[in-house]
Design an enzyme around this catalytic site. Structure first.
Site, PDB file in Angstrom:
ATOM      1  N   ARG A 188      -0.591  14.438  12.654  1.00 37.31           N
ATOM      2  CA  ARG A 188      -0.167  14.191  11.263  1.00 37.31           C
ATOM      3  C   ARG A 188       0.000  15.496  10.466  1.00 37.31           C
ATOM      4  O   ARG A 188      -0.585  15.701   9.433  1.00 37.31           O
ATOM      5  CB  ARG A 188      -1.162  13.274  10.546  1.00 37.31           C
ATOM      6  N   PRO A 189       0.813  16.438  10.959  1.00 36.95           N
ATOM      7  CA  PRO A 189       0.994  17.695  10.224  1.00 36.95           C
ATOM      8  C   PRO A 189       1.726  17.473   8.903  1.00 36.95           C
ATOM      9  O   PRO A 189       2.344  16.425   8.700  1.00 36.95           O
ATOM     10  CB  PRO A 189       1.848  18.523  11.178  1.00 36.95           C
ATOM     11  N   CYS A 196      -5.611  12.317  12.524  1.00 32.27           N
ATOM     12  CA  CYS A 196      -6.278  11.004  12.457  1.00 32.27           C
ATOM     13  C   CYS A 196      -6.092  10.372  13.832  1.00 32.27           C
ATOM     14  O   CYS A 196      -5.503  10.962  14.727  1.00 32.27           O
ATOM     15  CB  CYS A 196      -5.675  10.161  11.347  1.00 32.27           C
ATOM     16  N   ARG A 224      -8.520  -0.657   4.857  1.00 33.79           N
ATOM     17  CA  ARG A 224      -7.670   0.390   4.264  1.00 33.79           C
ATOM     18  C   ARG A 224      -6.314  -0.195   3.865  1.00 33.79           C
ATOM     19  O   ARG A 224      -5.657   0.308   2.963  1.00 33.79           O
ATOM     20  CB  ARG A 224      -7.427   1.513   5.279  1.00 33.79           C
ATOM     21  N   ASP A 277       3.649  20.221   7.806  1.00 33.25           N
ATOM     22  CA  ASP A 277       4.450  21.460   7.809  1.00 33.25           C
ATOM     23  C   ASP A 277       5.792  21.292   7.106  1.00 33.25           C
ATOM     24  O   ASP A 277       6.252  22.204   6.408  1.00 33.25           O
ATOM     25  CB  ASP A 277       4.652  21.943   9.241  1.00 33.25           C
ATOM     26  N   ASP A 302       4.621   0.874  12.147  1.00 33.85           N
ATOM     27  CA  ASP A 302       3.444   0.184  11.606  1.00 33.85           C
ATOM     28  C   ASP A 302       3.353  -1.265  12.048  1.00 33.85           C
ATOM     29  O   ASP A 302       2.363  -1.933  11.744  1.00 33.85           O
ATOM     30  CB  ASP A 302       3.459   0.242  10.067  1.00 33.85           C
ATOM     31  N   ILE A 347       7.458   7.473  17.101  1.00 34.68           N
ATOM     32  CA  ILE A 347       7.095   8.172  15.862  1.00 34.68           C
ATOM     33  C   ILE A 347       5.796   8.959  15.995  1.00 34.68           C
ATOM     34  O   ILE A 347       5.733  10.127  15.609  1.00 34.68           O
ATOM     35  CB  ILE A 347       6.986   7.170  14.682  1.00 34.68           C
ATOM     36  N   ARG A 368      -4.680  10.581   4.464  1.00 28.26           N
ATOM     37  CA  ARG A 368      -3.636  11.587   4.613  1.00 28.26           C
ATOM     38  C   ARG A 368      -2.662  11.536   3.447  1.00 28.26           C
ATOM     39  O   ARG A 368      -2.121  12.562   3.032  1.00 28.26           O
ATOM     40  CB  ARG A 368      -2.923  11.302   5.922  1.00 28.26           C
ATOM     41  N   LYS A 422       0.855  -1.206   0.000  1.00 35.32           N
ATOM     42  CA  LYS A 422       0.000   0.000   0.000  1.00 35.32           C
ATOM     43  C   LYS A 422       0.880   1.242   0.000  1.00 35.32           C
ATOM     44  O   LYS A 422       0.677   2.153  -0.808  1.00 35.32           O
ATOM     45  CB  LYS A 422      -0.874   0.001   1.245  1.00 35.32           C
ATOM     46  N   ASN A 423       1.874   1.266   0.871  1.00 31.96           N
ATOM     47  CA  ASN A 423       2.661   2.489   1.052  1.00 31.96           C
ATOM     48  C   ASN A 423       3.699   2.704  -0.035  1.00 31.96           C
ATOM     49  O   ASN A 423       4.296   3.774  -0.114  1.00 31.96           O
ATOM     50  CB  ASN A 423       3.305   2.512   2.444  1.00 31.96           C
TER      51      ASN A 423
HETATM   52  C1  EPZ Z   1       4.044   7.156   6.373  1.00 25.79           C
HETATM   53  O1  EPZ Z   1       3.192   8.157   6.892  1.00 25.79           O
HETATM   54  C2  EPZ Z   1       3.194   5.907   6.244  1.00 25.79           C
HETATM   55  N1  EPZ Z   1       2.110   6.170   5.295  1.00 25.79           N
HETATM   56  C3  EPZ Z   1       2.628   5.519   7.602  1.00 25.79           C
HETATM   57  O2  EPZ Z   1       1.905   4.320   7.442  1.00 25.79           O
HETATM   58  C4  EPZ Z   1       3.792   5.271   8.561  1.00 25.79           C
HETATM   59  O3  EPZ Z   1       3.291   4.972   9.844  1.00 25.79           O
HETATM   60  C5  EPZ Z   1       4.682   6.526   8.616  1.00 25.79           C
HETATM   61  O4  EPZ Z   1       5.123   6.880   7.296  1.00 25.79           O
HETATM   62  C6  EPZ Z   1       5.919   6.305   9.480  1.00 25.79           C
HETATM   63  O5  EPZ Z   1       6.664   5.225   8.980  1.00 25.79           O
HETATM   64  C7  EPZ Z   1       2.375   6.140   3.975  1.00 25.79           C
HETATM   65  O6  EPZ Z   1       3.504   5.917   3.547  1.00 25.79           O
HETATM   66  C8  EPZ Z   1       1.224   6.391   3.058  1.00 25.79           C
HETATM   67  P1  EPZ Z   1       5.843  10.624   8.441  1.00 25.79           P
HETATM   68  P2  EPZ Z   1       3.681   9.687   6.909  1.00 25.79           P
HETATM   69  O7  EPZ Z   1       5.705  11.870   7.656  1.00 25.79           O
HETATM   70  O8  EPZ Z   1       4.591   9.953   5.767  1.00 25.79           O
HETATM   71  C9  EPZ Z   1       5.943  13.957  11.794  1.00 25.79           C
HETATM   72  C10 EPZ Z   1       0.133   2.847   7.740  1.00 25.79           C
HETATM   73  O9  EPZ Z   1      -0.215   2.279   8.770  1.00 25.79           O
HETATM   74  N2  EPZ Z   1       5.778  14.912  10.684  1.00 25.79           N
HETATM   75  O10 EPZ Z   1       7.030   9.735   8.172  1.00 25.79           O
HETATM   76  O11 EPZ Z   1       2.477  10.510   7.048  1.00 25.79           O
HETATM   77  C11 EPZ Z   1       4.723  13.079  11.965  1.00 25.79           C
HETATM   78  O12 EPZ Z   1       3.767  13.726  12.768  1.00 25.79           O
HETATM   79  C12 EPZ Z   1       0.500   4.307   7.766  1.00 25.79           C
HETATM   80  O13 EPZ Z   1       0.264   2.284   6.626  1.00 25.79           O
HETATM   81  C13 EPZ Z   1       5.774  16.276  10.962  1.00 25.79           C
HETATM   82  O14 EPZ Z   1       5.895  16.689  12.113  1.00 25.79           O
HETATM   83  O15 EPZ Z   1       4.527   9.745   8.244  1.00 25.79           O
HETATM   84  C14 EPZ Z   1       5.295  11.856  12.631  1.00 25.79           C
HETATM   85  O16 EPZ Z   1       5.434  12.101  14.011  1.00 25.79           O
HETATM   86  C15 EPZ Z   1       0.156   4.936   9.091  1.00 25.79           C
HETATM   87  N3  EPZ Z   1       5.622  17.154   9.936  1.00 25.79           N
HETATM   88  C16 EPZ Z   1       6.686  11.732  12.010  1.00 25.79           C
HETATM   89  O17 EPZ Z   1       6.972  13.030  11.465  1.00 25.79           O
HETATM   90  C17 EPZ Z   1       5.484  16.739   8.638  1.00 25.79           C
HETATM   91  O18 EPZ Z   1       5.369  17.590   7.731  1.00 25.79           O
HETATM   92  C18 EPZ Z   1       6.776  10.710  10.880  1.00 25.79           C
HETATM   93  O19 EPZ Z   1       5.729  10.964   9.992  1.00 25.79           O
HETATM   94  C19 EPZ Z   1       5.500  15.354   8.377  1.00 25.79           C
HETATM   95  C20 EPZ Z   1       5.647  14.457   9.414  1.00 25.79           C
END
Ligand code: EPZ
Length: 423
Positions: free
Chosen positions: A121-122, A116, A402, A124, A310, A332, A92, A22-23
Site C-alpha cells: 500500500r505505498p 497492511c 471497519r 509514492d 473489494d 490490484i 491507510r 465508507k470509501n
Molecule cells: C482504495 O484504496 C480503497 N480505499 C480500497 O478499499 C480499494 O481496495 C482500492 O481503492 C482499490 O479499489 C478507500 O477508498 C479508502 P489504490 P487505495 O491507491 O486508494 C498501488 C476497502 O476494502 N498504488 O487505488 O489505497 C496500490 O499498491 C479498501 O474498502 C501505488 O503503487 O488503493 C495498488 O496496487 C481496501 N502507489 C493499486 O495502486 C500509490 O501511491 C491501487 O491502489 C498508490 C497506489
C-alpha cells in the site's frame, strides 16, 4: 476482541439495505480541511474507519460531532497540520488529509501508512503528484513532511490508477494556483461523489474524459453540505449473502449503475437480478433470486468500471460451492488472498499461484473456527459460514467493523443465525 458465531441456517429471505459508503465518506470528511466554517454530512456509516478519520480531524483541530449517521465538522481555520502514526497506522485512508492540508495550510506532517494485510500500500504516486505541484516532500522517521508556498497546477498522469491518489490530488488542485489535469484518474463512484461535493464547495473541477479531471484552482472554498451515497461494496456483499444461501433478498439503495461488473458475474453464476422500487420506502434497490446451483466462472479484478477488488473475496466464497471449477485473478493488490486458507479450513478446495486462484466447487462447506485478517476477507468468511453446515466462530471481528455497519443485525433480519460475542 469480539468474535462472531454463525450457524448455517438455510436460504436468506426478505429486505435489507446498504448504509452510506465508507470509501465515499472518508475523502468527503477530509475535504472539510479545505474550507473554514461548518460542514455537514448525512448518511455517514457508523464504522471504525469513520471513527478513526473523525479522531484524526479532531487531532488536527476541527470540532467534530456525529449524531446517528450525521457528521458535523467545524473548521476554525487555524489547525495543527499533523497526522500521527498512532492514528494513521490503523487506517491507510488517513493519507487523504495530506493534499488538503498542503493546499490550505502550506504544510503537513503525515505518518506513512505502512503496509497492511493485503499489500505494501505505498503512497509514492500521491507524493510524486504533490511534488510536481511544487511541494517540498521529505521522508523522515516514518513521516512525510511536506511544505509548499502555494501548490501550482500540473498536468499529471497516474502511472497506476489510484483511488485515494486521485482524490488527494483533486482536493489539492482545487486550491492550487492555475490549472491541473489529472490523467488516468480513478473513476470509482466514490471519486465521482467527491468531485460533485468539491463542485458544491465552489471548486472549478470537471471530468474532461471518463478518466481525466480538469481543475482550475480557486482562492477559497465554502463549507460542504452533502449526503453520502450508498455503499456499493456492502450492497454487493449482501447480494452475495442471498446467492450463497440459495435465497431471495431485496437490497435497498443498491444501485445497478455502480454494480455493473458485479451484477454481470452474479448473473453468470446463475443468479437473477431485478432493479426494483421498495413499495414501502419508495427507494430503489436490487433484488437477487439465487439459483439451485451456482455456476462456475472466471473473473479478474480491475479498476472501475471493471470488477472491484473489494468484491473478490466475497465472490470467491460464493464460488467455493459452485458446480465446477472457477478462476480468479487479483490484479490490484499483491496479497489479497488471506481469506483462502480460512475458507479451506471450512472445506473449500482452492489453490493459489501468485495472483491466480483456482476454486474447485465442493458440495458443502462445514463450520469451523476461523480468523479474520482484513476487511473483505472477514466478509467472505461470514458469507461462507452462512452456507456451511454447523457452527463457525469468526475471531478478530474488528476487521469486519471497519467497513460494515450492523452486518449481524442485517443478516439476522434475513433469517441468519448469527450473534456477536463481546470479549
Ligand atoms: C482504495 O484504496 C480503497 N480505499 C480500497 O478499499 C480499494 O481496495 C482500492 O481503492 C482499490 O479499489 C478507500 O477508498 C479508502 P489504490 P487505495 O491507491 O486508494 C498501488 C476497502 O476494502 N498504488 O487505488 O489505497 C496500490 O499498491 C479498501 O474498502 C501505488 O503503487 O488503493 C495498488 O496496487 C481496501 N502507489 C493499486 O495502486 C500509490 O501511491 C491501487 O491502489 C498508490 C497506489
Amino acid at each position: 476482541m469480539d468474535s462472531m458465531v454463525i450457524v448455517g441456517n438455510g436460504p436468506l429471505r426478505g429486505k435489507t439495505f446498504a448504509s452510506g459508503s465508507k470509501n465515499a465518506a472518508l475523502p468527503l470528511l477530509a475535504s472539510a480541511l479545505l474550507a473554514k466554517g461548518s460542514h455537514h454530512f448525512e448518511n455517514v456509516p457508523r464504522l471504525a474507519d469513520i471513527h478513526t478519520m473523525l479522531q484524526l480531524l479532531r487531532h488536527i483541530g476541527l470540532e467534530v460531532s456525529m449524531q446517528h449517521n450525521t457528521c458535523s465538522l467545524h473548521n476554525p481555520g487555524k489547525v495543527n497540520p499533523e497526522a500521527p502514526y498512532a492514528l494513521v497506522k490503523t487506517m491507510r485512508a488517513s493519507v487523504l488529509v495530506l493534499g488538503p492540508l498542503l493546499a490550505q495550510y502550506g504544510k503537513a506532517k503525515v505518518s506513512l501508512p505502512g503496509g497492511c494485510a493485503i499489500g505494501a500500500r505505498p503512497v509514492d504516486l500521491h507524493l510524486k503528484a504533490l511534488a510536481a505541484m511544487g511541494a517540498d516532500i521529505m521522508l523522515h522517521g516514518g513521516y512525510v513532511e511536506a511544505t509548499a508556498q502555494r501548490l501550482r497546477g500540473v498536468d499529471f498522469r497516474f502511472e497506476t490508477i489510484s483511488v485515494t491518489g486521485t482524490e488527494n490530488i483533486a482536493m489539492a488542485a482545487s486550491l492550487a494556483k492555475g490549472t491541473t489535469r489529472i490523467r488516468n484518474a480513478a473513476q470509482e463512484p466514490e471519486v465521482v461523489e467527491l468531485v460533485s461535493a468539491l463542485k458544491k464547495m465552489g471548486a472549478h473541477i470537471e471530468w474532461e474524459k471518463p478518466n481525466e479531471l480538469l481543475i482550475e484552482g480557486v482562492e477559497e472554498l465554502s463549507p460542504c453540505q452533502h449526503s453520502v451515497c450508498a455503499d456499493r461494496i456492502e450492497a454487493g456483499t449482501l447480494l452475495v449473502a442471498a446467492a450463497i444461501t440459495g435465497g431471495e433478498v431485496f437490497v435497498q439503495n443498491a444501485q445497478a449503475a455502480h454494480l455493473g461488473a458485479v451484477m454481470e458475474k452474479l448473473q453468470q453464476a446463475g443468479c437473477t437480478l431485478y432493479e426494483e422500487c421498495c413499495e414501502v420506502s419508495k427507494k430503489q434497490g436490487l433484488r437477487l433470486v439465487a439459483p439451485q446451483r451456482i455456476r462456475p466462472l472466471q473473473l479478474q479484478t480491475q479498476a472501475y468500471p471493471g470488477f472491484p477488488t473489494d468484491m473478490q473475496a466475497q465472490l470467491m466464497a460464493l464460488l467455493t460451492i459452485a458446480d465446477g471449477s472457477s478462476e480468479i485473478r487479483e490484479n490490484i493488490f499483491e496479497n489479497r488472498y488471506m481469506h483462502v486458507a480460512e475458507l479451506c479450513r471450512m472445506g473449500a478446495n482452492i489453490h493459489v499461484e501468485g495472483t491466480d486462484a483456482l476454486i474447485h466447487g465442493v458440495p458443502q462447506l462445514s463450520g469451523a473456527p476461523v480468523m479474520a485478517t482484513d476487511l473483505r476477507a472477514s466478509a467472505s468468511l461470514v458469507l461462507a459460514a452462512l452456507r456451511a453446515e454447523g457452527k463457525t466462530t469468526l475471531s478478530r471481528v474488528y476487521h469486519l467493523d471497519r467497513g460494515y455497519e450492523g452486518l449481524e443485525e442485517k443478516l439476522a433480519q434475513l433469517g441468519a443465525k448469527i450473534e456477536r460475542i463481546h470479549a
